[in-house]
Design a protein around this motif. Sequence first.
Motif, PDB file in Angstrom:
ATOM      1  N   ALA A   1      16.729 -15.397  -7.793  1.00 37.52           N
ATOM      2  CA  ALA A   1      15.322 -15.221  -7.458  1.00 37.52           C
ATOM      3  C   ALA A   1      15.003 -15.983  -6.176  1.00 37.52           C
ATOM      4  O   ALA A   1      13.913 -16.495  -5.996  1.00 37.52           O
ATOM      5  N   GLY A   2      15.963 -16.004  -5.285  1.00 36.25           N
ATOM      6  CA  GLY A   2      15.782 -16.769  -4.069  1.00 36.25           C
ATOM      7  C   GLY A   2      14.643 -16.295  -3.200  1.00 36.25           C
ATOM      8  O   GLY A   2      14.114 -17.039  -2.394  1.00 36.25           O
ATOM      9  N   ARG A   3      14.244 -15.034  -3.360  1.00 33.20           N
ATOM     10  CA  ARG A   3      13.160 -14.505  -2.549  1.00 33.20           C
ATOM     11  C   ARG A   3      11.789 -14.813  -3.137  1.00 33.20           C
ATOM     12  O   ARG A   3      10.776 -14.462  -2.553  1.00 33.20           O
ATOM     13  N   LEU A   4      11.735 -15.438  -4.302  1.00 32.63           N
ATOM     14  CA  LEU A   4      10.468 -15.847  -4.891  1.00 32.63           C
ATOM     15  C   LEU A   4      10.308 -17.347  -4.703  1.00 32.63           C
ATOM     16  O   LEU A   4      11.146 -18.126  -5.159  1.00 32.63           O
TER      17      LEU A   4
ATOM     18  N   ARG B   1      14.852 -12.417 -11.949  1.00 30.59           N
ATOM     19  CA  ARG B   1      16.000 -11.779 -11.281  1.00 30.59           C
ATOM     20  C   ARG B   1      15.630 -10.378 -10.805  1.00 30.59           C
ATOM     21  O   ARG B   1      15.854 -10.000  -9.661  1.00 30.59           O
ATOM     22  N   VAL B   2      15.070  -9.602 -11.727  1.00 30.94           N
ATOM     23  CA  VAL B   2      14.729  -8.211 -11.415  1.00 30.94           C
ATOM     24  C   VAL B   2      13.670  -8.161 -10.320  1.00 30.94           C
ATOM     25  O   VAL B   2      13.751  -7.346  -9.387  1.00 30.94           O
ATOM     26  N   ALA B   3      12.661  -9.042 -10.415  1.00 30.31           N
ATOM     27  CA  ALA B   3      11.590  -9.051  -9.412  1.00 30.31           C
ATOM     28  C   ALA B   3      12.115  -9.412  -8.033  1.00 30.31           C
ATOM     29  O   ALA B   3      11.568  -8.991  -7.013  1.00 30.31           O
ATOM     30  N   ALA B   4      13.201 -10.193  -7.997  1.00 37.21           N
ATOM     31  CA  ALA B   4      13.796 -10.593  -6.720  1.00 37.21           C
ATOM     32  C   ALA B   4      14.786  -9.555  -6.195  1.00 37.21           C
ATOM     33  O   ALA B   4      15.426  -9.779  -5.164  1.00 37.21           O
ATOM     34  N   GLY B   5      14.928  -8.439  -6.923  1.00 40.65           N
ATOM     35  CA  GLY B   5      15.804  -7.379  -6.456  1.00 40.65           C
ATOM     36  C   GLY B   5      17.250  -7.521  -6.870  1.00 40.65           C
ATOM     37  O   GLY B   5      18.114  -6.785  -6.383  1.00 40.65           O
TER      38      GLY B   5
ATOM     39  N   TYR C   1      11.743   3.187 -15.309  1.00 40.42           N
ATOM     40  CA  TYR C   1      11.234   1.869 -15.684  1.00 40.42           C
ATOM     41  C   TYR C   1      12.023   0.750 -15.016  1.00 40.42           C
ATOM     42  O   TYR C   1      13.239   0.845 -14.836  1.00 40.42           O
ATOM     43  N   VAL C   2      11.317  -0.334 -14.652  1.00 40.23           N
ATOM     44  CA  VAL C   2      11.940  -1.537 -14.091  1.00 40.23           C
ATOM     45  C   VAL C   2      11.315  -2.761 -14.771  1.00 40.23           C
ATOM     46  O   VAL C   2      10.095  -2.861 -14.879  1.00 40.23           O
ATOM     47  N   GLY C   3      12.175  -3.693 -15.211  1.00 39.41           N
ATOM     48  CA  GLY C   3      11.685  -4.933 -15.802  1.00 39.41           C
ATOM     49  C   GLY C   3      11.868  -4.972 -17.302  1.00 39.41           C
ATOM     50  O   GLY C   3      12.649  -4.212 -17.881  1.00 39.41           O
TER      51      GLY C   3
END
Length: 608
Positions: free
Chosen positions: A20-23, A334-338, A289-291
């Motif tokens: 999640a480095g982008r968050l 993780r998912v939110a960060a791609g 669906y995602v997440g």
Amino acid sequence: MGQVPRQQAERGPGVSGGSAGRLSKVLVANRGEIAVRIIRALAEHGIASVAVHSDADEKALHVRLADEAIALGGTASNENYLDIEKIVRAAKETGADAVHPGYGFLAENAAFARAVTDAGLVFIGPSGDAIEVMGEKVAARRVAAQADVPQVPGTTEPVTSADEIRAFGAEHGYPVAVKASFGGGGRGMRTVAGPHEADDALEAAQREAGAAFGNSEVYLERYLSAARHVEVQIFADTHGNVVWLGDRDCSVQRRHQKLVEESPAPGLPDDLRESMGEAAVRLATAVGYVGAGTVEYLVEDGRFYFLEMNTRIQVEHPVTEAVLGMDLIAEQLRVAAGEPLSVLTSGPAPRGHAIECRINAEDTAGGQFVPSPGPIHALQVPTRAGVRFDSGYSSGDEVAPYYDSMIGKLVVWGPDRDTAIRRTLAALDELVVDGVPTTIPAAKAVLAHPDFAGVAFTTRWLESAVEFRAAAEAPPDAVEEDSDQSSRDEVWVGGRRYVIPFFSPTAAVAAAEPPARRSRGSGTRRKAAGRPGAGGSGAVSSPMQGTVIAVNVVDGDTVSAGQVLFVVEAMKMENPVRSTVDGTVGEIGVAVGDVVTAGSRLAVVVPA
């Protein structure tokens, strides 16, 4: 809105593996235990947190733990936690790059998800389109049919009249469930046992759905009266991976709201379990669906039927975490960060068994489950092995009457189900919540019942088979203030008749006082004049502190025993208050919008 900086926690390199480095900063658009759970997960993975809060939650635990806090103002949820514009503005002002909605409030609101992404922020959840399709239960039924997921008979369009309910019941049989199209968790749901209940059920379901989810649309389903409630945890990422991660049994419910959950669901054949998981994956894949999400089923006679899909993290997700050794909130990050999912194969084998007991501020005496807000004088959590307690409160905090009644979730793991049951009972004995009545006695009654041990339960089992202790006798001060100690108030709640003790006027006044005027130590109460009339004389009293949201009669009306006269809303639960006698209504003392205390007299019905 006011911004209150918080001391920043020491930050690490990000979610494990840099996933999640982008968050870098996440606003948590929720309150209570789920906000605390998310904030702690963010801190653990090196991500700053922003809390939002109402005036009533200014000193709440989630506010104290967050790195920053934004005041949204007001007390009612539509003034704060349901205000999309305020929340998005708070995220922008604080420099957050993502928003986590938790569960409830706006978590399944497609407009909110779109507003977040339109503002250039990451919504930690599925797309607005997926929420719109699956969060709108009527549309979700159509998708389920296309994905070849079995389902009970139901409507494919919203219903707007009681005649439609009666027609559906005539065709498919009773009972019929009237359910909110844009929500879950039992809010906005009523069960209709026969044609005569259709009008009241429709009005109540629409009103509660509108208050809880901002949309009063409802639909119908045939209500399976001997079914278990089993749900499947699914997860999907932006790389095309969709998996199911085990199941949970959530059959132990009161008023269609869960009390005890466990994972894995006991007693299911392996082929049925696998079929349910595969159907959940088909459903999620059909809508891109995602997440994190949960597909809920009713299971009866060896068959399963689609109930609904919750497009969010679920209240009971910790039992899945306990048996899989996963952090599902971290997986959301993780998912939110791609990043891809950390588990790419469906149906991982569970390790042991886990049970969750929802600990709510409710008085369970006589099986009433009456919401009971107030101060928590002491909160002591057991420290034995395999025990976890997720809570939004600590000692000295106040359970406000404006939101739901959950204090926390006791989650217990054991190497097998029998051990988990014994360990949970021991933990319930050691868990101390002093200051408000709680559902601890109800949880003990459930886990100690032979039907629970034998997996001989359905969604209606708790309310039909489990005996609860009677309400306590009136306290000594009530005897001193009124010699008529033997009188009792009779009330109807949720279609069931209860006999409750005479409420001391001193206790009623204390419940109505603002927190600053209540005693947090000795529990002494201020005195007040007058007392509610006794039920035997036709007096109609409120069984709880709450807000009057419906007055269905006027002075002089002729009513029958069991007829709904008032509806009192408390802690997001609607409670019909019915006449106990046939007679004529007089002395109505309340109007819509009035706040009443437990035991307050609402009206008098002069017996015929």
